[in-house]
Design a protein around this motif. Structure first.
Motif, PDB file in Angstrom:
ATOM      1  N   ASP A   1       0.839  -1.207  -0.013  1.00 32.44           N
ATOM      2  CA  ASP A   1      -0.095  -0.051  -0.044  1.00 32.44           C
ATOM      3  C   ASP A   1       0.768   1.440  -0.034  1.00 32.44           C
ATOM      4  O   ASP A   1       0.597   2.135  -0.638  1.00 32.44           O
ATOM      5  CB  ASP A   1      -0.973  -0.064   1.100  1.00 32.44           C
ATOM      6  CG  ASP A   1      -1.788   0.984   1.225  1.00 32.44           C
ATOM      7  OD1 ASP A   1      -2.842   1.003   0.354  1.00 32.44           O
ATOM      8  OD2 ASP A   1      -1.778   2.311   1.762  1.00 32.44           O
ATOM      9  N   PHE A   2       1.809   1.447   0.975  1.00 34.17           N
ATOM     10  CA  PHE A   2       2.751   2.441   0.917  1.00 34.17           C
ATOM     11  C   PHE A   2       3.342   2.740  -0.364  1.00 34.17           C
ATOM     12  O   PHE A   2       3.535   3.989  -0.891  1.00 34.17           O
ATOM     13  CB  PHE A   2       3.858   2.116   2.033  1.00 34.17           C
ATOM     14  CG  PHE A   2       4.704   3.545   2.365  1.00 34.17           C
ATOM     15  CD1 PHE A   2       4.068   4.441   3.179  1.00 34.17           C
ATOM     16  CD2 PHE A   2       5.850   3.575   1.723  1.00 34.17           C
ATOM     17  CE1 PHE A   2       5.148   5.533   3.354  1.00 34.17           C
ATOM     18  CE2 PHE A   2       6.769   4.573   2.116  1.00 34.17           C
ATOM     19  CZ  PHE A   2       6.431   5.634   2.707  1.00 34.17           C
ATOM     20  N   HIS A   3       3.942   1.678  -0.978  1.00 32.93           N
ATOM     21  CA  HIS A   3       4.577   2.011  -2.421  1.00 32.93           C
ATOM     22  C   HIS A   3       3.483   2.322  -3.587  1.00 32.93           C
ATOM     23  O   HIS A   3       4.153   2.864  -4.690  1.00 32.93           O
ATOM     24  CB  HIS A   3       5.534   0.784  -2.791  1.00 32.93           C
ATOM     25  CG  HIS A   3       6.619   0.641  -1.803  1.00 32.93           C
ATOM     26  ND1 HIS A   3       7.417   1.439  -1.415  1.00 32.93           N
ATOM     27  CD2 HIS A   3       7.159  -0.500  -1.399  1.00 32.93           C
ATOM     28  CE1 HIS A   3       8.311   1.237  -0.475  1.00 32.93           C
ATOM     29  NE2 HIS A   3       8.083  -0.062  -0.394  1.00 32.93           N
ATOM     30  N   THR A   4       2.303   2.167  -3.186  1.00 28.02           N
ATOM     31  CA  THR A   4       1.226   2.430  -4.233  1.00 28.02           C
ATOM     32  C   THR A   4       0.825   3.590  -4.371  1.00 28.02           C
ATOM     33  O   THR A   4       0.594   4.434  -5.406  1.00 28.02           O
ATOM     34  CB  THR A   4       0.157   1.471  -4.060  1.00 28.02           C
ATOM     35  OG1 THR A   4       0.438   0.122  -4.231  1.00 28.02           O
ATOM     36  CG2 THR A   4      -1.020   1.787  -5.119  1.00 28.02           C
TER      37      THR A   4
ATOM     38  N   TYR B   1       0.187   6.515  -7.646  1.00 24.53           N
ATOM     39  CA  TYR B   1      -1.225   5.708  -7.697  1.00 24.53           C
ATOM     40  C   TYR B   1      -1.549   5.093  -9.074  1.00 24.53           C
ATOM     41  O   TYR B   1      -1.922   4.055  -9.131  1.00 24.53           O
ATOM     42  CB  TYR B   1      -2.306   6.503  -6.791  1.00 24.53           C
ATOM     43  CG  TYR B   1      -3.530   5.374  -6.360  1.00 24.53           C
ATOM     44  CD1 TYR B   1      -3.646   4.814  -5.235  1.00 24.53           C
ATOM     45  CD2 TYR B   1      -4.357   5.163  -7.353  1.00 24.53           C
ATOM     46  CE1 TYR B   1      -4.475   3.826  -4.956  1.00 24.53           C
ATOM     47  CE2 TYR B   1      -5.653   4.387  -7.138  1.00 24.53           C
ATOM     48  CZ  TYR B   1      -5.629   3.760  -5.818  1.00 24.53           C
ATOM     49  OH  TYR B   1      -6.551   2.865  -5.635  1.00 24.53           O
ATOM     50  N   SER B   2      -2.084   6.034  -9.927  1.00 26.44           N
ATOM     51  CA  SER B   2      -2.397   5.796 -10.937  1.00 26.44           C
ATOM     52  C   SER B   2      -1.430   4.587 -11.931  1.00 26.44           C
ATOM     53  O   SER B   2      -2.167   3.917 -12.820  1.00 26.44           O
ATOM     54  CB  SER B   2      -2.648   6.848 -12.015  1.00 26.44           C
ATOM     55  OG  SER B   2      -1.581   7.661 -12.299  1.00 26.44           O
ATOM     56  N   TYR B   3      -0.411   4.736 -11.738  1.00 23.71           N
ATOM     57  CA  TYR B   3       0.421   3.742 -12.183  1.00 23.71           C
ATOM     58  C   TYR B   3       0.575   2.334 -11.462  1.00 23.71           C
ATOM     59  O   TYR B   3       0.266   1.338 -11.970  1.00 23.71           O
ATOM     60  CB  TYR B   3       2.043   4.406 -12.233  1.00 23.71           C
ATOM     61  CG  TYR B   3       2.157   5.222 -13.587  1.00 23.71           C
ATOM     62  CD1 TYR B   3       2.940   4.752 -14.597  1.00 23.71           C
ATOM     63  CD2 TYR B   3       1.807   6.444 -13.283  1.00 23.71           C
ATOM     64  CE1 TYR B   3       3.369   5.628 -15.639  1.00 23.71           C
ATOM     65  CE2 TYR B   3       2.110   7.462 -14.310  1.00 23.71           C
ATOM     66  CZ  TYR B   3       2.757   7.142 -15.637  1.00 23.71           C
ATOM     67  OH  TYR B   3       3.188   7.910 -16.468  1.00 23.71           O
TER      68      TYR B   3
ATOM     69  N   VAL C   1      11.206  -0.983  -6.846  1.00 26.49           N
ATOM     70  CA  VAL C   1      12.101  -1.036  -7.937  1.00 26.49           C
ATOM     71  C   VAL C   1      11.619  -0.062  -9.128  1.00 26.49           C
ATOM     72  O   VAL C   1      12.267   0.625  -9.661  1.00 26.49           O
ATOM     73  CB  VAL C   1      12.731  -2.210  -7.964  1.00 26.49           C
ATOM     74  CG1 VAL C   1      13.559  -2.235  -9.614  1.00 26.49           C
ATOM     75  CG2 VAL C   1      13.161  -3.106  -6.952  1.00 26.49           C
ATOM     76  N   LYS C   2      10.378  -0.489  -9.416  1.00 30.68           N
ATOM     77  CA  LYS C   2       9.561  -0.030 -10.529  1.00 30.68           C
ATOM     78  C   LYS C   2       9.666   1.433 -10.643  1.00 30.68           C
ATOM     79  O   LYS C   2       9.662   2.101 -11.566  1.00 30.68           O
ATOM     80  CB  LYS C   2       8.558  -0.806 -11.029  1.00 30.68           C
ATOM     81  CG  LYS C   2       7.836  -0.252 -12.077  1.00 30.68           C
ATOM     82  CD  LYS C   2       6.619  -1.189 -12.581  1.00 30.68           C
ATOM     83  CE  LYS C   2       5.966  -1.116 -13.946  1.00 30.68           C
ATOM     84  NZ  LYS C   2       4.761  -2.016 -14.096  1.00 30.68           N
ATOM     85  N   TYR C   3       9.172   1.981  -9.502  1.00 35.01           N
ATOM     86  CA  TYR C   3       8.795   3.366  -9.496  1.00 35.01           C
ATOM     87  C   TYR C   3       9.803   4.346  -8.453  1.00 35.01           C
ATOM     88  O   TYR C   3       9.579   5.276  -8.006  1.00 35.01           O
ATOM     89  CB  TYR C   3       7.319   3.565  -8.945  1.00 35.01           C
ATOM     90  CG  TYR C   3       6.204   2.596 -10.089  1.00 35.01           C
ATOM     91  CD1 TYR C   3       6.016   3.208 -11.122  1.00 35.01           C
ATOM     92  CD2 TYR C   3       5.577   1.892  -9.187  1.00 35.01           C
ATOM     93  CE1 TYR C   3       5.490   2.788 -11.871  1.00 35.01           C
ATOM     94  CE2 TYR C   3       4.783   1.041 -10.247  1.00 35.01           C
ATOM     95  CZ  TYR C   3       4.602   1.399 -11.567  1.00 35.01           C
ATOM     96  OH  TYR C   3       3.735   0.849 -12.444  1.00 35.01           O
ATOM     97  N   ASN C   4      11.156   3.759  -8.398  1.00 34.02           N
ATOM     98  CA  ASN C   4      12.022   4.345  -7.517  1.00 34.02           C
ATOM     99  C   ASN C   4      12.348   5.600  -7.897  1.00 34.02           C
ATOM    100  O   ASN C   4      12.101   5.949  -9.525  1.00 34.02           O
ATOM    101  CB  ASN C   4      12.960   3.500  -7.593  1.00 34.02           C
ATOM    102  CG  ASN C   4      14.246   3.760  -6.589  1.00 34.02           C
ATOM    103  OD1 ASN C   4      13.675   4.338  -5.419  1.00 34.02           O
ATOM    104  ND2 ASN C   4      15.381   3.406  -6.749  1.00 34.02           N
ATOM    105  N   LYS C   5      12.434   6.770  -7.392  1.00 29.79           N
ATOM    106  CA  LYS C   5      12.824   8.010  -7.486  1.00 29.79           C
ATOM    107  C   LYS C   5      11.845   8.707  -8.418  1.00 29.79           C
ATOM    108  O   LYS C   5      12.291   9.492  -9.252  1.00 29.79           O
ATOM    109  CB  LYS C   5      14.470   8.133  -8.113  1.00 29.79           C
ATOM    110  CG  LYS C   5      15.260   7.598  -7.238  1.00 29.79           C
ATOM    111  CD  LYS C   5      16.888   7.710  -7.749  1.00 29.79           C
ATOM    112  CE  LYS C   5      17.553   7.230  -6.636  1.00 29.79           C
ATOM    113  NZ  LYS C   5      17.664   7.560  -5.129  1.00 29.79           N
ATOM    114  N   VAL C   6      10.675   8.228  -8.602  1.00 30.62           N
ATOM    115  CA  VAL C   6       9.557   8.720  -9.189  1.00 30.62           C
ATOM    116  C   VAL C   6       9.951   8.851 -10.660  1.00 30.62           C
ATOM    117  O   VAL C   6       9.452   9.704 -11.473  1.00 30.62           O
ATOM    118  CB  VAL C   6       9.107  10.268  -8.685  1.00 30.62           C
ATOM    119  CG1 VAL C   6       7.693  10.676  -9.172  1.00 30.62           C
ATOM    120  CG2 VAL C   6       9.002  10.205  -7.162  1.00 30.62           C
TER     121      VAL C   6
END
Length: 584
Positions: free
Chosen positions: A469-472, A476-478, A544-549
């Motif tokens: 949840d935190f990493h979502t 969010y939309s991604y 990993v996938k959304y690291n550093k936006v």
């Protein structure tokens, strides 16, 4: 300095909380919010109810969203027991909002320390059941879902005179109720005889079995009540939901006019009308029929007038019976108790409904600036005050503070050890995963029995859900698209697999019931363990996938920029007064 992944997560969570601190300050004891326009502890728990002829397969279905946000989330399995003649059952207080630090022993480890000073005669046999914040289902397929509904202030009884609170009533119902009606009788009699209240106000319970589902509402009768008065120590009423209809309780009293002559659909305490007359909340000379909710818990608002803070009731009817075209301007007090749905509902339909956030309506919390560039419906979940003015934000069915969510199935065409299922999802509905716990299982994973909001613990199942949840929330939309794929893989597949598990269990049951129970226990433990592991891995993948936006493509080892919505970029240019580059 080299940090472990766990240390990194703790620091990340800490920094996020520090940055968010000035906006949302929550109290550990009451779950209140510094900017809320209404007490948060009055806005917890949504219950959906489905009669057996309103479901696609004949299941009686109910839900409970335990969305306190600060409460103890741990679960226990309570085994069946035989008791010798003359045994007594000790009664203890259970504050549904209380927590105990893990170092001192968690809630269900310490709960019997708070004895109420009462012992009642024990019954010869008590049923086994699954226990969370409340009792959820016993081995007779009696199931419960809870929602706080409040009551008039004069009715509250915060003293220690009443010995029953809502949690204790559900425990007794689980231990002693063979049917929904028996469970209601047990709770009603206990509340009347020993008094109800202490830490609880008006409460609603959905009480179901394989044949029917009832709305049970109970309230205190004021701080002056004593057992010596000879009067009931509670006032309660129960109404059966017709088999072909569905109902909801979104923290609002749902029972209206009652007909006590119709015993098949109504039950109540002997003071159900007289207590209202004595307090001048109902005048029998008025010519108007007695109305339970108008007498004891009136709530004169609508989805529109509350600016969405009371939207759940309208939204439920809008979802299940869109052909009726209910208006959000309809006063909540005027909605029917239940309704025949346009289409019969499956257990998975109900799971999806627990995640609803009023998408596509004027009450969608993700719309515009509130949801941000990545349409996050979980930003600003409470109303706020600004420059002396109060503003409400939508309080939707799927909020982001759930401890867990249950969807119970009671199925009359199967033997009790196979017919009952509690589908459990840890954490917030939109990012969690439902998995089955058959009511006959004889143990639960240890990871269900531990964990606390204020101490990260990788051994706790609930923290796996919070990790995802935190990493979502950041993108969010991604990220929610990745979560949805995982839910299809682990949740929908388990729902689709149920008929096969039932078949195997039934074949074993006909040869040896004990083997059937062992089979179901092994299946539930193995599947739950796989889901929890998958959610830890999903959290890692999102990090990993959304690291550093950015978007990191692990397969092709590339980093790609995010695509921001055009409306957001226009607002950025306008708000920050950005100037375009000159053409060269």
């Amino acid at each position: 300095m080299k940090f472990s992944r766990q240390t990194f997560l703790v620091l990340f969570v800490f920094m996020a909380l520090v940055l968010a601190g000035p906006i949302f300050t929550q109290s550990q004891d009451q779950g209140s919010c510094a900017v809320c326009t209404s007490p948060a502890d009055r806005e917890n728990c949504t219950v959906i109810m489905v009669g057996k002829n309103a479901s696609v397969d004949g299941s009686v279905i109910s839900t409970h969203t335990c969305d306190c946000g600060v409460c103890d989330w741990t679960w226990r399995y309570v085994p069946a027991a035989d008791h010798p003649a003359g045994s007594m059952r000790k009664i203890f207080y259970v504050d549904q909002f209380s927590t105990v630090p893990p170092s001192q022993g968690l809630k269900w480890d310490r709960v019997k320390d708070d004895l109420a000073g009462l012992e009642i005669p024990q019954v010869p046999h008590t049923y086994s059941y699954l226990l969370g914040a409340f009792g959820y289902m016993n081995d007779q397929q009696v199931a419960i879902g809870e929602s706080t509904i409040g009551c008039r202030e004069k009715m509250e009884n915060k003293t220690t005179t009443p010995k029953m609170d809502i949690t204790q009533l559900t425990l007794l119902a689980m231990e002693r109720g063979k049917t929904a009606r028996e469970a209601i009788k047990v709770m009603g009699e206990m509340a009347e005889k020993y008094g109800y209240g202490h830490t609880d106000e008006g409460e609603m319970l959905a009480v179901s079995d394989p044949n029917e589902i009832w709305i049970f509402e109970v309230m205190p009768v004021g701080p002056l009540w004593t057992p010596k008065s000879g009067k009931p120590g509670a006032v309660w009423c129960a109404q059966r939901v017709p088999d072909d209809q569905v109902a909801v309780c979104p923290n609002e009293s749902r029972i209206g006019e009652i007909d006590l002559n119709n015993k098949d659909y109504f039950r109540a305490s002997p003071n159900v009308v007289s207590y209202a007359v004595d307090n001048k909340w109902y005048d029998p000379q008025s010519g108007k029929p007695f109305n339970w909710k108008r007498a004891y818990s009136p709530n004169e608002v609508s989805a529109s007038s509350s600016k969405g803070s009371r939207v759940r009731l309208w939204r439920f009817f809008d979802l299940v019976a869109p052909s009726q075209k209910f208006s959000p301007d309809t006063p909540n007090m005027d909605f029917p108790v239940s309704i025949k749905p346009d289409n019969k509902m499956s257990v998975h339909d109900v799971m999806v409904m627990t995640r609803d956030k009023c998408q596509g309506t004027p009450f969608d919390p993700a719309r515009g600036l509130q949801g941000g560039a990545f349409s996050n419906p979980n930003f600003l979940p409470y109303g706020f005050e600004l420059e002396g003015k109060k503003y409400n934000t939508p309080r939707v069915i799927g909020v982001n503070r759930a401890e867990y969510v249950t969807v119970t199935q009671c199925r009359g065409w199967l033997p009790n050890p196979i017919g009952g299922i509690v589908w459990l999802a840890w954490g917030s509905q939109d990012t969690s995963c439902f998995f089955p716990l058959y009511n006959s299982i004889t143990e639960i994973p240890h990871s269900f029995e531990i964990g606390d909001h204020w101490e990260f613990n990788r051994e706790s199942a609930r923290w796996a859900a919070d990790y995802v949840d935190f990493h979502t929330q950041v993108l969010y939309s991604y990220a929610i698209q990745d979560v949805r794929k995982a839910q299809v893989k682990w949740e929908k597949s388990a729902v689709d697999r149920t008929s096969l598990i039932d078949k195997n269990a039934l074949e074993l049951y006909q040869k040896d019931p004990a083997q059937s129970v062992r089979y179901l226990t092994d299946y539930c433990l193995g599947n739950a363990s796989a889901v929890i592991n998958a959610w830890w891995q999903l959290g890692d993948q999102l990090l990993v996938k959304y690291n550093k936006v950015w978007v990191y493509d692990s397969l092709n080892r590339k980093r790609n920029p995010l695509i921001f919505p055009e409306w957001y970029l226009k607002e950025l240019v306008r708000g920050n007064q950005l100037v375009p580059e000159e053409k060269k």
